[in-house]
Scaffold this active site. Structure first.
Site, PDB file in Angstrom:
ATOM      1  N   ASP A 159     -82.843 -28.966 -11.547  1.00  6.80           N
ATOM      2  CA  ASP A 159     -82.983 -28.575 -10.140  1.00  6.80           C
ATOM      3  C   ASP A 159     -82.581 -29.729  -9.222  1.00  6.80           C
ATOM      4  O   ASP A 159     -81.918 -29.525  -8.196  1.00  6.80           O
ATOM      5  CB  ASP A 159     -84.426 -28.159  -9.861  1.00  6.80           C
ATOM      6  CG  ASP A 159     -84.941 -27.168 -10.882  1.00  6.80           C
ATOM      7  OD1 ASP A 159     -84.347 -26.086 -10.988  1.00  6.80           O
ATOM      8  OD2 ASP A 159     -85.918 -27.481 -11.580  1.00  6.80           O
ATOM      9  N   HIS A 187     -90.962 -25.604 -11.844  1.00  2.00           N
ATOM     10  CA  HIS A 187     -89.593 -25.198 -12.184  1.00  2.00           C
ATOM     11  C   HIS A 187     -89.555 -23.671 -12.176  1.00  2.00           C
ATOM     12  O   HIS A 187     -89.588 -23.000 -13.205  1.00  2.00           O
ATOM     13  CB  HIS A 187     -89.186 -25.747 -13.551  1.00  2.00           C
ATOM     14  CG  HIS A 187     -87.836 -25.277 -13.998  1.00  2.00           C
ATOM     15  ND1 HIS A 187     -86.684 -25.579 -13.305  1.00  2.00           N
ATOM     16  CD2 HIS A 187     -87.452 -24.512 -15.051  1.00  2.00           C
ATOM     17  CE1 HIS A 187     -85.651 -25.024 -13.924  1.00  2.00           C
ATOM     18  NE2 HIS A 187     -86.104 -24.366 -14.973  1.00  2.00           N
TER      19      HIS A 187
END
Length: 356
Positions: A159, A187
């Site tokens: 990410d 996440h």
């Protein structure tokens, strides 16, 4: 030359591992002068596939790769390891609710945590990749009480890399010109990609990301949703999950643990929230900005947080609290055990037994 280190990769017959193992074996992660013993752990039906992976690794003729050990047994997989990359998990299937995914993975990661506790070195560095990564990491750590909690982390570097790349493309610079983006929280689609503290090197001058991008509407809107939903977008396009970029992020994460972060830079990792200065509940694995030195991470404390960021950080924390409580409730009702059936490992739990 140094003594070989032992590195285990779980889910080693899968597509992420297939993109990852070559990079580890050729020295991209632990150093160009560090010999490696690779241990490939997967479930019994995948052993024939692992044999093919072993053959390919042998055929690469990599001088640092001293041995490859395929196995379906945790006592072999986790024995005396220096690093564990836990990629394998129960994937979410069509029609499966998140709580069902959590229930299956609680069983797996309790078993793996207990095996780490019993067989691995107490200095082992454990990276959890399999989703839901934050909560899986929490369960593994709680199941390995003799290994320091700070030795466990989960992957939010993918990410982080996605966010850095989006900013770089928007500014017309290469991705290495962007530093100190932050992924806060889970996440998942609630994660908060934050560039309030990021810098962009434009024509040799470091500029705050907001000033470099010059588009607050994009930074607070499409930028965030693009990073949050990128995994789903890749699956929609490829019909497969993001293996290449995940493998690259795993390499980045573990290399930074081994060699440290650059001076003045921080990266994002899911780590224990204990002692954080941001008001995040403590008994969570939550993604924070960290600096790493001597294989030890340190949270970057005291960054100013505005109201916009505060709301986003709290929302992803709330999701993690709910996941944690659901997972711990399963643990309190489920006896998770490892059954030996003709020498093959089967992960299971009472109530509805799951064989993976």
């Amino acid at each position: 030359m140094a003594e070989p280190i032992r590195v285990v990769v779980t889910g080693a017959a899968g597509q992420i591992a297939y993109s990852l193992l070559y990079s580890i074996a050729k020295g991209d992660v632990f150093g160009k002068d560090q010999p490696i013993i690779l241990v490939l752990l997967d479930i019994p039906p995948m052993l024939p596939v692992l044999d093919g992976v072993v053959m390919e690794l042998q055929d690469c003729a990599l001088p640092l790769l001293r041995e490859v050990i395929p196995t379906d047994k945790v006592e072999v997989g986790f024995k005396d390891i220096d690093a564990a990359i836990l990629v394998g998990s129960m994937p979410r299937k069509e029609g499966m609710e998140r709580k069902d995914l959590l229930k299956a993975n609680v069983a797996i990661f309790k078993t793996q945590g207990a095996a780490l506790d019993k067989y691995a070195k107490k200095t082992v560095k454990v990276l959890v990749v399999g989703n839901p990564a934050n909560t899986n990491c929490l369960i593994a750590s709680k199941s390995a009480p003799s290994i320091p909690k700070e030795n466990f982390s989960c992957l939010t570097r993918l990410d982080h890399n996605r966010a850095s790349s989006q900013v770089a493309m928007r500014c017309g610079v290469s991705s290495d010109k962007v530093k100190n983006v932050i992924i806060w929280g889970n996440h998942s689609s609630t994660q908060y990609p934050d560039v309030h503290h990021a810098k962009v090197n434009v024509h040799g001058t470091e500029t705050p990301a907001y000033d470099a991008v010059k588009d607050e509407t994009w930074l607070r809107g499409d930028f965030i949703s693009t990073v949050q939903l990128r995994g789903a977008a890749v699956i929609k396009a490829r019909k497969l999950s993001s293996a290449m970029s995940a493998a690259k992020a795993i390499c980045d994460h573990m290399r930074d643990i081994w060699f440290g972060t650059k001076e003045g830079e921080f990266i994002s990792m899911g780590v224990y929230a204990t002692g954080n200065s941001y008001g995040i509940p403590e008994d969570l694995i939550y993604s924070f900005p960290v600096e790493i030195k001597n294989k030890t991470w340190k949270m970057v404390d005291g960054l100013p947080i505005n109201d916009f960021s505060r709301a986003k950080m709290d929302a992803t924390a709330a999701e993690l609290v709910e996941e944690r409580d659901t997972a711990l409730d399963f643990l309190s009702h489920i006896f998770c055990h490892l059954v030996e059936d003709e020498g093959k490992c089967i992960y299971g739990y009472t109530q509805k037994v799951v064989q993976l």
